[in-house]
Scaffold this motif. Structure first.
Motif: not given
Lengths: 799, 225
Positions: B172-192
Motif C-alpha cells: 500500500l502507499d503511505s496514506a492507505n498504509g496509515e489508514e490500515v494501521m489505524k484500523l488495526l490499532n482501533q481493533l486492538n483498543d477494543e481488545g483484539t
C-alpha cells in the motif's frame, strides 16, 4: 454455503470462457454420442425381449451333412413343427412361417407387399404381437384368412374397419381380413405387414422334412427344456433316416436357438431381416465409451491445470477454516454443475441429431425412448459417474494444497503435469486408433466396390417377374429389346449379386446318390450376355437349349445344359475347363444333361466368403427379370420400359432396382460401420484437439515470462514455436506408437471376416501419424504463435 | 493466551536443510499488540504461520489458549483456527470470483452462522471498515487500500480474539498504509490481540512490543509505553 459454491462455480465458468466452452461442449458432444449409440445398442440388445414367452420360444435351425459337406440353415421343412409337437411332450405349440412378397389389391389400390408372411394359427399364442381387432385364436385358423398391420389396414381401407373385408392376393386369390395387429416393433426379428393363414398354402397340406423354406418356432413348456429337447433331437432324427433318406454318415438334424439370442448371436441366417452382429455392438459401445473418456480427460486435464490458478482461493478458504471434506465437496459440486449442464446440452444435441443418426444407422429411433424412466435413470447415473470421474482428480489436487505454500510462494503444477501428459497420450492413442480403423474400413469398402466381380453390375435393372410376365417371356423380351436403350433381357431366378439356391450335383461317372453340394441358379440363354460373365471354355446357352430343357416330351436323360464356374470344375475333379465341356452331369436326380460352358469365377455371394462352386442351368426361374441398359438416357429408357410393362403386366406395379444398388446392400453393415467410424473418429479428433488447445493455452500462459526473457535474449519466432510445441508433439508421437500395434491387431481381426480383403499396410500408420501430428501441431501452434508474437515487455510485466 | 517454548522449524530439500526457527520462546498476552521484525529470511512469516495454526513446528511446544497444538493434524488445526484467528496478508488474498460482501461473509459461512445474523454482522463490519459502498464490487475493481480494508473486514467479521497480520501495509502507499494501521490499532483498543510481521519501523511503532528476529532466533524485545 451451497449458494456460495454455486455462485463461485458460475462465476468461474463465465470468467474462463474458453475453458468452460471446451469442457462443457466436449462433454456435451461426448454425452450426446453416448446417448445416440446407447439407443442403437439398447435396441439391438432388446431384440425379441418384448415377447412375454420369449424365454420359452426357440427357433429351429437345420443342419445336414451329405458326403462330408455340412450345411446349416435357419429354415426347415413343413414337418418339423407338427412332428416335434406330436413326439416330444416338452413342446407346447409351434409356428411355421413363410416370408415372401405378394401383390395385394383392394380394387384400384394396389401394392407389392414386401413383408407378406404366411403363419400358423398359433402365431398369436406364441408371440406377443397385440391383436387390435379380431380373435387371436381364430384369426389365422382357416385358409385364406388375412391379418393386417395397423398401417397396412389404413393403406387399403382408410379409417374403415377392415375386418370382414376381402383383399386380392396376386391375380385371383381372395383373402378375408380377420384381424388387425399392431405394427411390429423395430426390435422384432419377425417383420410383417400382412399375415396370411398358413393353411392357405398348398405346401401346408403335406408334411415334409425337406423343401426347407420355412421359419419354424417352438414354444416349450419350460425355458430349461430348450436345451434338454435339443439334446434329444439327433437320436430322434436317426430313427427317421428312412424318411429323410439320410443314411450312413449322412444326417439331417436340428438345433434350437432361444429366441432373444437369435438376432445377435445366431450364425445362421433366417427368412426375416439380416441378423445383427454382436461384434458391432461391442465396437459401438467401445466407441461411445472412448469418446466419453476423451471428453472426461479434457475436463480432468484442464481443471487440474487450472487448479494452480485456484490455489489462492483454496488457501484462503483453508485459512478461514474450510475442511478438506468441504473443499472436496465444493469442487465436486463444480464438476457436477459442468457435467449436468453438458448433459442438458448433450441431450438437446442428441435430440436434434436424431434424424441424422437415423439415416446414418438406417434405423427409426424415436426420442420417446429417452423419456422412459429407466433410460433417464441410466443417463443420470452416467452423468453422476462422469462428474465423479472427471471431478475427483482436480478436486483431490486442489484439496491437497497446503495453505502456507499457496499463499506465499508460487505453485508450479509439476506434480500433476506427468499425469496430464499420460492423459494426453491416452487421448491421442484412442484418436490414432480410430483414425487407423476408419482408414482401413474405408479402404476395404472401396476395395469391395472396385474389385472385379466377374460380372458387370452397371446399368442392369432388376424387376420382379410375375405370372403375367412369366406367361409371355418371348413377347416381353422381344418388345423390350426393341427399345433403343435396352441391350439384353434375361429371366433368372434371382439376381447374381447374391445367389441362395442350394443343390446337389454329381458327374455321371460318380456313383448314384453321391451328390456334391453346389449353389445353383436357373437362367435363360441371355443371362451370360446380360451380366457380362466371361466364358473361358465352351459356348453360351442358346434358345434351343432352353426349349429342349423345358420340353416335357424331351430326352429326360440329357435335356439340360449347364454352365459351371471354375471352382465347380475343380470341385468335380476336371483338370481344365476344356475337359469339363460336354461331360454329362446329374443335378438332384431330376435335371440331367451336359456341361456346355465354363465361366470365370464370379462373386455371387458376399466377399466374406470364398467363391464356391456354382452351376447355372437352363430353366425359367421366373423370379426376376434382368434388363441390361445401353447406359445413355437411363431415365428415358426406364420410362419406356414402364410403358411396355404396363401393357404386358397391367395387374402388377412397376418396380425396379439397379443391380449395383442391390450389390451395395450386401455391404450395408460395413458401409454403416464405415460411416459411423468416420463420424465418431472425427468427433474424437475434434475433442482431443479441443483439450490440447485448452491445455496449450494454459501452459503457454504459464510460460509467458520465459518467452519474454527468451525474446529479449534474441530467440526467433520459429524457435519459440518449436519450443512450445515440441513437448506436445512428443506426446502425440508416443500415442501413435502405442495405438499402432493395437489398431493393427484389431483391423486384422476385423478383416478376417472377409475372404477378399486389403492388407493392413505401413503407410496407413504413417498417414495416421502425419494426420495426428499435423492436427496437433496446428492446434498447439495457434497458442504458441500468439505467445511468440507478443511484445516481450508485456509478457515480462505480466508476472 | 499464547505461549511458545523452544519452537523449531526445519525446511529440508534434497540437498540442504534450513533452520527457519531456532528455539523461539515467547508469550503474548490477551489484548497485546506485538510486532515481529527482522531482515528477510529471518523466519518472521514462518513464525506467524505457526502461531496462526497454518503450519506445525518441527519441535518445541505451542500452547494456544492453554491447548498444546504443535502435534495437531491439519484437520484439528482447521477446527481450532475457525473463528478464533483472523488473517491479514500483504497481498490481500481476496477471492477474485467473489464480491466484497461475499468475501467478508466467507468465514461466517464456514462457522455456519445463520443467514440473518450473517447479514447483520457483514454489513456492520463493512460499515465500520468504510467499504459498505463497495459491497457489490469485485476485488479487481478496488484500490489497494480498499482491498486491504476488505481483507481486514474479513479477518474481523467472525470477531476473533487474535489477528495475525503479515506485512499488512507492504503493498500500500503511505496514506492507505496509515489508514490500515489505524484500523488495526482501533481493533486492538477494543481488545483484539494482534501479532503483526512488518519491515516498517513506523508501523511497528503502533505495537506495544517489538520482537526482533535474526536467523530464527529472538534477538531483542523492545517494550513501548
Amino acid at each position: 454455503m451451497f449458494r456460495n459454491y454455486l455462485t463461485i462455480a458460475f462465476r468461474n465458468l463465465l470468467r474462463h470462457k474458453t475453458f468452460s466452452l471446451i469442457t462443457i461442449f466436449g462433454l456435451a458432444v461426448g454425452l450426446a454420442s453416448c446417448l445416440l449409440l446407447l439407443l442403437y445398442i439398447s435396441q439391438e440388445a432388446s431384440y425379441d425381449t418384448f415377447h412375454t414367452k420369449a424365454d420359452r420360444i426357440a427357433r429351429v435351425t437345420m443342419e445336414y451333412s451329405m458326403d462330408g459337406q455340412v450345411g446349416q440353415y435357419g429354415v426347415t421343412g413343413t414337418k418339423v413343427v407338427p412332428d416335434f409337437g406330436r413326439s416330444f411332450p416338452e413342446v407346447e405349440s409351434g409356428v411355421r412361417m413363410l416370408a415372401g412378397q405378394a401383390v395385394v389389391s383392394n380394387k384400384s389400390i394396389r401394392f407389392r407387399e414386401k413383408r407378406f408372411v404366411y403363419a400358423d394359427s398359433a402365431f398369436f399364442h406364441l408371440f406377443s404381437f397385440p391383436l387390435l381387432k379380431g380373435d387371436p385364436a381364430k384369426a389365422l385358423a382357416a385358409p385364406n384368412q388375412l391379418v393386417l398391420s395397423a398401417s397396412t389396414a389404413r393403406k387399403y381401407f382408410g379409417d374403415r374397419n377392415p375386418v370382414g373385408q376381402t383383399l386380392r392376393i396376386g391375380l385371383d386369390k381372395d383373402f378375408m381380413v380377420t384381424g388387425v395387429v399392431a405394427d411390429c416393433p423395430p426390435n422384432s426379428q419377425i417383420k410383417y405387414d400382412l399375415l396370411a393363414s398358413f393353411t392357405s398354402l398348398d405346401d401346408a397340406k403335406t408334411e415334409q422334412w425337406w423343401s426347407a423354406n420355412y421359419a419354424s418356432y417352438l414354444l416349450l413348456r419350460t425355458p430349461a427344456s430348450i436345451r434338454s429337447l435339443e439334446a434329444k433331437i439327433p437320436a430322434y432324427m436317426r430313427t427317421k433316416s428312412a424318411e429323410t433318406e439320410m443314411t450312413g454318415k449322412n444326417y439331417l438334424t436340428y438345433f434350437l436357438e432361444p429366441m432373444p439370442g437369435v438376432h445377435l448371436h445366431s450364425a445362421v441366417s433366417g427368412v426375416f431381416e439380416p441378423a445383427g452382429n454382436v461384434t458391432y455392438i461391442y465396437i459401438f459401445g467401445a466407441i461411445a465409451l472412448l469418446i466419453l473418456v476423451i471428453a472426461c480427460v479434457n475436463y480432468i486435464n484442464l481443471a487440474s491445470a487450472r487448479a494452480v490458478e485456484r490455489a489462492q482461493e483454496v488457501g484462503v478458504r483453508k485459512v478461514m477454516g474450510a475442511l478438506p471434506r468441504q473443499l472436496f465437496g465444493q469442487f465436486m459440486g463444480e464438476s457436477s454443475l459442468v457435467t449436468f449442464t453438458a448433459l442438458l446440452i448433450g441431450g438437446l444435441l442428441s435430440y436434434l441429431l436424431l434424424p441424422v443418426f437415423n439415416s446414418l444407422t438406417d434405423r427409426q429411433f424415436s426420442a420417446a425412448v429417452w423419456l422412459d424412466p429407466r433410460t433417464i435413470m441410466i443417463v443420470l447415473a452416467v452423468g453422476t459417474l462422469v462428474s465423479l470421474i472427471a471431478g475427483s482428480y482436480p478436486a483431490l489436487i486442489l484439496t491437497r494444497y497446503k495453505p502456507v505454500q499457496v499463499l506465499k510462494g508460487h505453485l508450479k503444477g509439476h506434480s500433476a503435469s506427468r499425469f496430464r501428459q499420460s492423459l494426453i497420450v491416452f487421448q491421442f492413442a484412442i484418436t490414432a486408433f480410430l483414425i487407423v480403423s476408419t482408414v482401413m474400413v474405408k479402404r476395404q469398402l472401396s476395395f469391395i466396390q472396385q474389385k472385379k466381380l466377374g460380372y458387370n453390375k452397371e446399368h442392369v435393372l432388376i424387376l420382379p417377374a410375375n405370372r403375367q410376365v412369366n406367361g409371355q417371356i418371348s413377347a416381353v423380351k422381344q418388345q423390350l429389346t426393341q427399345l433403343s436403350g435396352v441391350k439384353h433381357v434375361s429371366f433368372v431366378y434371382e439376381s447374381p449379386t447374391f445367389v441362395n439356391g442350394g443343390y446337389g450335383m454329381r458327374r455321371f461317372d460318380m456313383p448314384e446318390n453321391t451328390y456334391r453340394m453346389i449353389t445353383g441358379l436357373p437362367v435363360d440363354e441371355d443371362f451370360v450376355k446380360t451380366t457380362g460373365l466371361q466364358i473361358v471354355a465352351g459356348s453360351d446357352l442358346t434358345e434351343q437349349d432352353m426349349i429342349r430343357a423345358n420340353d416335357p416330351k424331351g430326352d429326360t436323360l440329357n435335356s439340360y445344359r449347364f454352365i459351371l464356374n471354375e471352382a465347380a470344375v475343380k470341385d468335380f475333379g476336371w483338370k481344365t475347363p476344356q475337359e469339363a465341356i460336354g461331360k454329362r452331369v446329374d443335378m438332384g436326380g431330376n435335371r440331367k444333361g451336359e456341361v456346355k460352358a465354363v465361366v470365370a469365377n464370379f462373386h455371387f455371394a458376399s466377399m466374406r466368403q470364398k467363391i464356391s462352386p456354382i452351376v447355372l442351368f437352363t430353366e425359367y426361374g421366373g423370379g426376376s427379370m434382368l434388363v441390361k441398359l445401353a447406359g445413355n438416357d437411363i431415365t428415358g429408357t426406364i420410362r419406356q420400359i414402364e410403358g411396355t410393362w404396363k401393357k404386358l403386366a397391367p395387374n402388377y406395379p412397376f418396380e425396379y432396382q439397379f443391380m449395383d444398388q442391390e450389390f451395395n446392400k450386401l455391404y450395408a453393415g460395413e458401409t454403416r460401420t464405415g460411416q459411423l467410424f468416420t463420424v465418431f473418429a472425427g468427433l474424437s479428433i475434434l475433442l482431443a484437439c479441443l483439450g490440447l488447445f485448452g491445455l496449450s493455452a494454459f501452459t503457454t500462459a504459464q510460460r509467458t515470462k520465459e518467452i519474454g526473457i527468451r525474446k529479449v535474449l534474441g530467440a526467433s519466432i520459429p524457435g519459440l514455436i518449436f519450443l512450445l510445441t515440441k513437448d506436445f508433439l512428443k506426446l502425440v508421437l508416443i500415442a501413435i506408437l502405442i495405438a499402432s500395434p493395437l489398431a493393427w491387431y484389431a483391423m486384422n481381426k476385423w478383416l478376417d471376416d472377409f475372404a477378399y480383403k486389403v492388407s493392413v499396410e505401413w503407410w496407413v500408420f504413417a498417414l495416421t501419424a502425419l494426420l495426428a501430428v499435423g492436427i496437433a501441431f496446428l492446434t498447439v501452434s495457434f497458442q504458441s504463435l500468439k505467445a511468440a508474437w507478443m511484445n516481450p515487455v508485456r509478457s515480462l510485466r505480466s508476472e | 493466551m499464547i505461549k511458545t517454548v523452544n519452537l523449531q522449524k526445519l525446511f529440508a530439500t534434497e540437498e540442504v536443510e534450513t533452520t527457519a526457527l531456532n528455539g523461539i520462546s515467547m508469550d503474548v498476552q490477551d489484548g497485546e499488540f506485538v510486532a515481529i521484525m527482522g531482515p528477510s529470511g529471518c523466519g518472521k512469516s514462518t513464525l506467524l504461520n505457526i502461531l496462526g495454526l497454518l503450519d506445525n513446528p518441527s519441535g518445541g511446544e505451542y500452547h494456544f489458549y492453554g491447548t498444546e497444538v504443535s502435534k495437531m493434524s491439519e484437520r484439528q488445526r482447521a477446527q481450532l483456527r475457525k473463528g478464533s484467528i483472523g488473517f491479514v496478508f500483504q497481498s490481500f488474498n481476496l477471492i477474485d470470483e467473489l464480491t466484497v460482501y461475499e468475501n467478508v461473509e466467507l468465514p461466517l459461512l464456514y462457522l455456519k452462522t445463520p443467514a440473518d445474523e450473517r447479514k447483520v454482522r457483514v454489513e456492520e463490519t463493512l460499515t465500520r471498515m468504510n467499504i459498505m459502498h463497495r459491497r457489490n464490487h469485485f476485488p479487481q475493481q478496488l484500490s489497494g487500500g480498499q482491498q486491504q480494508r476488505t481483507a481486514i473486514a474479513r479477518a474481523v467479521v467472525a470477531k476473533p480474539k487474535l489477528i495475525l497480520a503479515d506485512e499488512p501495509t507492504g503493498n500500500l502507499d503511505s496514506a492507505n498504509g496509515e489508514e490500515v494501521m489505524k484500523l488495526l490499532n482501533q481493533l486492538n483498543d477494543e481488545g483484539t490481540t494482534i501479532i503483526m510481521v512488518t519491515h516498517s519501523p513506523y508501523d511497528a511503532g503502533f505495537a506495544h512490543r517489538i520482537v526482533n528476529l535474526f536467523d530464527g532466533k529472538v534477538v531483542t524485545e523492545n517494550f513501548h509505553v
